[in-house]
Design an enzyme around this catalytic site. Structure first.
Site, PDB file in Angstrom:
ATOM      1  N   LYS A 198      -0.364  10.036 -11.613  1.00 17.55           N
ATOM      2  CA  LYS A 198       0.502   9.490 -12.652  1.00 17.55           C
ATOM      3  C   LYS A 198      -0.072   8.164 -13.125  1.00 17.55           C
ATOM      4  O   LYS A 198       0.122   7.133 -12.490  1.00 17.55           O
ATOM      5  CB  LYS A 198       1.935   9.278 -12.146  1.00 17.55           C
ATOM      6  CG  LYS A 198       2.917   8.974 -13.299  1.00 17.55           C
ATOM      7  CD  LYS A 198       4.253   8.461 -12.799  1.00 17.55           C
ATOM      8  CE  LYS A 198       4.223   6.965 -12.561  1.00 17.55           C
ATOM      9  NZ  LYS A 198       4.008   6.190 -13.829  1.00 17.55           N
ATOM     10  N   ASP A 200      -0.222   4.936 -15.745  1.00 16.57           N
ATOM     11  CA  ASP A 200       0.779   4.256 -16.547  1.00 16.57           C
ATOM     12  C   ASP A 200       0.762   4.835 -17.957  1.00 16.57           C
ATOM     13  O   ASP A 200      -0.298   5.082 -18.530  1.00 16.57           O
ATOM     14  CB  ASP A 200       0.501   2.755 -16.583  1.00 16.57           C
ATOM     15  CG  ASP A 200       1.639   1.993 -17.222  1.00 16.57           C
ATOM     16  OD1 ASP A 200       1.683   1.912 -18.472  1.00 16.57           O
ATOM     17  OD2 ASP A 200       2.497   1.471 -16.488  1.00 16.57           O
ATOM     18  N   GLU A 271      -2.722  -1.124  -2.998  1.00 15.12           N
ATOM     19  CA  GLU A 271      -3.235  -2.409  -3.461  1.00 15.12           C
ATOM     20  C   GLU A 271      -2.147  -3.042  -4.311  1.00 15.12           C
ATOM     21  O   GLU A 271      -1.769  -2.504  -5.356  1.00 15.12           O
ATOM     22  CB  GLU A 271      -4.521  -2.280  -4.279  1.00 15.12           C
ATOM     23  CG  GLU A 271      -5.119  -3.650  -4.569  1.00 15.12           C
ATOM     24  CD  GLU A 271      -6.084  -3.679  -5.720  1.00 15.12           C
ATOM     25  OE1 GLU A 271      -5.734  -4.267  -6.759  1.00 15.12           O
ATOM     26  OE2 GLU A 271      -7.176  -3.105  -5.568  1.00 15.12           O
ATOM     27  N   CYS A 305      -5.914  -7.841 -10.747  1.00 19.05           N
ATOM     28  CA  CYS A 305      -5.355  -8.101  -9.419  1.00 19.05           C
ATOM     29  C   CYS A 305      -6.159  -9.141  -8.644  1.00 19.05           C
ATOM     30  O   CYS A 305      -5.597  -9.889  -7.846  1.00 19.05           O
ATOM     31  CB  CYS A 305      -5.287  -6.807  -8.618  1.00 19.05           C
ATOM     32  SG  CYS A 305      -4.190  -5.561  -9.326  1.00 19.05           S
ATOM     33  N   GLU A 403       3.079 -14.531  -8.666  1.00 17.84           N
ATOM     34  CA  GLU A 403       1.975 -14.001  -9.466  1.00 17.84           C
ATOM     35  C   GLU A 403       2.365 -13.997 -10.943  1.00 17.84           C
ATOM     36  O   GLU A 403       3.399 -13.452 -11.330  1.00 17.84           O
ATOM     37  CB  GLU A 403       1.630 -12.583  -9.016  1.00 17.84           C
ATOM     38  CG  GLU A 403       0.437 -11.987  -9.735  1.00 17.84           C
ATOM     39  CD  GLU A 403       0.101 -10.594  -9.238  1.00 17.84           C
ATOM     40  OE1 GLU A 403      -1.098 -10.254  -9.206  1.00 17.84           O
ATOM     41  OE2 GLU A 403       1.035  -9.843  -8.874  1.00 17.84           O
TER      42      GLU A 403
END
Length: 534
Positions: A198, A200, A271, A305, A403
């Site tokens: 899946k 995005d 992650e 990330c 973040e």
């Protein structure tokens, strides 16, 4: 050093480029047809971040579609697992060649869906080519049966086997739509698994493009399938049917996936988020460190990330470094262009622009100083935000330890190395870090004390990420499991030990008492120890 962020326009390109000619209706139709969904499925329209105009009309999968995809995947996986590794290797190497040959198509798709610059998109092309080549050529070594030392030397023949998990679920994000989609599927496929993925919805076309090329390279029907839809709708069915979960995304979502995987007793690799630090030691080359900071903080508009959001600079070089960093940042070309002419592109979603704006505005309202950037640029497009450097950031500000995932970094000074390490580690996250020093041994020694899964010395993140033979992943709230290297493929396998005992085992032979046999085995164990046998 300029501190009034209202008077610093960034060099720009023209607003709103037209979609590239390569993104034809025929291409988009072919890609969207790869979605596992019913013919009469509802559809969702994605928009281009550069302009906000509609980009593609994508079918939306239902939980029933997910079930059907897994049924097809399980049937296809049995044949795929029996396919010789050499044949799988040839498919991956053809895929490698197709990615490089058709890279302009991929670059156009990534820019149109994500809003990143062409140079940032090209790094994803190189990443996937490297990944495909690496696992194509290393898989046999990692997966072939291995002899292990038996219980009784010469008498126990022990073999370690690796079997595919079955059907691997991959949930991939929008920020690196090719690297995170194909990069995690490649080793799973090479290990003999089927994949139901899946991606995005915003960047589904890029993932579907990778699937389309893999099919062209020879991957059998049903082995790699994609569903599109909201995680809240499809997530439970994906989890219920998975034999292994590979997820890249937020820490909050990762925690839920880990809990659900634990309930099902299946493995998961996650992650998750990061608040990555960069440490500039007092002996660093200031010009190179400033250049490295730009590369660490602003690629893909900071939506990476492993990008840096916290900078710790030794007091003795702080002012010189900040001046050099600000100067380079203010020269960055912000804009939208389907060529290599700009340095920083757009944010991808309105929600990301909202987060970035709120974090910066909150910090400024509470006393932070803007050294560069600090504002949205609607004159360029709906989701542009200037590369931003802040100082005087304190713990009561949201971006201090949350973040941001945008082109924003805070700069702090430190007195000595111990303080730098302590402050770098003062976070629940632990994904990536960067250390700068003219002394390589010193830089590596500091790096070893930073709580992060990857640490780069005199580099931002590409050195560790690009070292694909080494593991990559996070500590703490940044996740669990690793991609890349041997770990990146073996996690998709089940280990089996087959031990064949010959002649005599551990039970006493006929007419030998248990006491006598225990004495014999005790003596044998002492001999093995004395002769150095492990």
């Amino acid at each position: 050093m300029v501190t009034d962020h209202a008077i610093r326009p960034t060099t720009t390109t023209t607003r709103g480029p037209a979609l590239p000619a390569s993104l034809t209706p025929a291409l988009l139709t072919r890609l969207t047809a790869r979605v596992s969904a019913a013919a009469d499925a509802e559809r969702v329209t994605t928009n281009s971040p550069y302009t906000g105009v509609p980009l593609a009309d994508i079918p939306v999968s239902t939980p029933a579609d997910v079930e059907d995809a897994h049924t097809r995947a399980r049937a296809a996986q049995k044949t795929w697992a029996a396919t010789p590794i050499e044949k799988r290797k040839r498919i991956l190497l053809r895929f490698h060649d197709l990615v490089l040959a058709r890279q302009d198509e991929a670059l156009d798709l990534m820019q149109a869906e994500n809003g990143k610059t062409r140079r940032d998109a090209f790094l994803e092309v190189t990443d996937i080519a490297i990944t495909a080549r690496y696992y194509a050529r290393k898989a046999a070594r990692y997966l072939n049966p291995k002899r292990r030392r038996g219980a009784i030397p010469l008498l126990t023949h022990t073999t370690e086997l690796r079997h595919p998990k079955g059907v691997v679920t991959v949930i991939s994000p929008w920020n690196y739509p090719l690297s995170m989609a194909a990069g995690d599927a490649i080793p799973a496929l090479m290990a003999g698994n089927a994949v139901v993925q899946k991606p995005d919805t915003q960047t589904a076309l890029t993932a579907l493009w990778a699937l389309d090329l893999m099919r062209e390279a020879g991957l059998p029907d049903g082995v790699w399938q994609m569903v599109v839809g909201r995680g809240t709708s499809l997530g439970p069915t994906l989890m219920d049917n998975a034999d292994y979960m590979m997820f890249t995304g937020s820490t909050a979502s990762g925690r839920k996936i880990a809990r659900d995987a634990g309930e099902r007793l299946i493995g998961a690799s996650l992650e998750l988020g990061g608040k990555n630090p960069m440490i500039v030691l007092d002996d660093a080359d200031i010009e190179k460190a400033a250049e490295g900071a730009v590369a660490a903080c602003f690629p893909s508009a900071g939506q990476l990330c492993v990008s840096v959001e916290r900078l710790y600079v030794a007091e003795s070089v702080h002012d010189a470094f900040v001046a050099a960093f600000v100067a380079r940042t203010e020269k960055l070309k912000l804009g939208a262009a389907y060529d290599y002419g700009v340095d920083v592109g757009s944010l991808t979603t309105p929600s990301q622009l909202k987060t970035v704006t709120e974090h910066v505005d909150d910090a400024v309202a509470k006393g932070a100083t803007v050294l560069a950037g600090g504002r949205a640029r609607p004159d360029l497009g709906p989701l542009f935000y200037e590369p931003t450097i802040l100082t005087d950031v304190t713990s009561d500000m949201t971006l201090y330890d949350h973040e941001t995932f945008g082109p924003v970094v805070s700069v702090h000074s430190f007195r000595d190395v111990e303080e730098a390490i302590e402050r770098a580690n003062a976070t629940p996250y632990g994904l990536n870090a960067s250390v700068w020093s003219r002394n390589g041994a010193r830089g590596r020694a500091v790096a070893a004390r930073v709580h992060a899964g990857t640490v780069n010395v005199n580099e931002a993140f590409a050195a560790a990420w690009g070292s694909i033979d080494a593991p990559m992943g996070g500590m703490g709230d940044s996740g669990l499991g690793r991609r890349h290297g041997v770990d990146g493929i073996l996690k998709y396998t089940e280990t089996q030990t087959v031990a064949h005992q010959r002649l005599q085992g551990f039970t006493p032979p006929a007419r030998v008492s248990p006491e006598t046999w225990a004495t014999v085995l005790t003596g044998a164990l002492k001999v093995l120890k004395a002769t150095g046998v492990r």
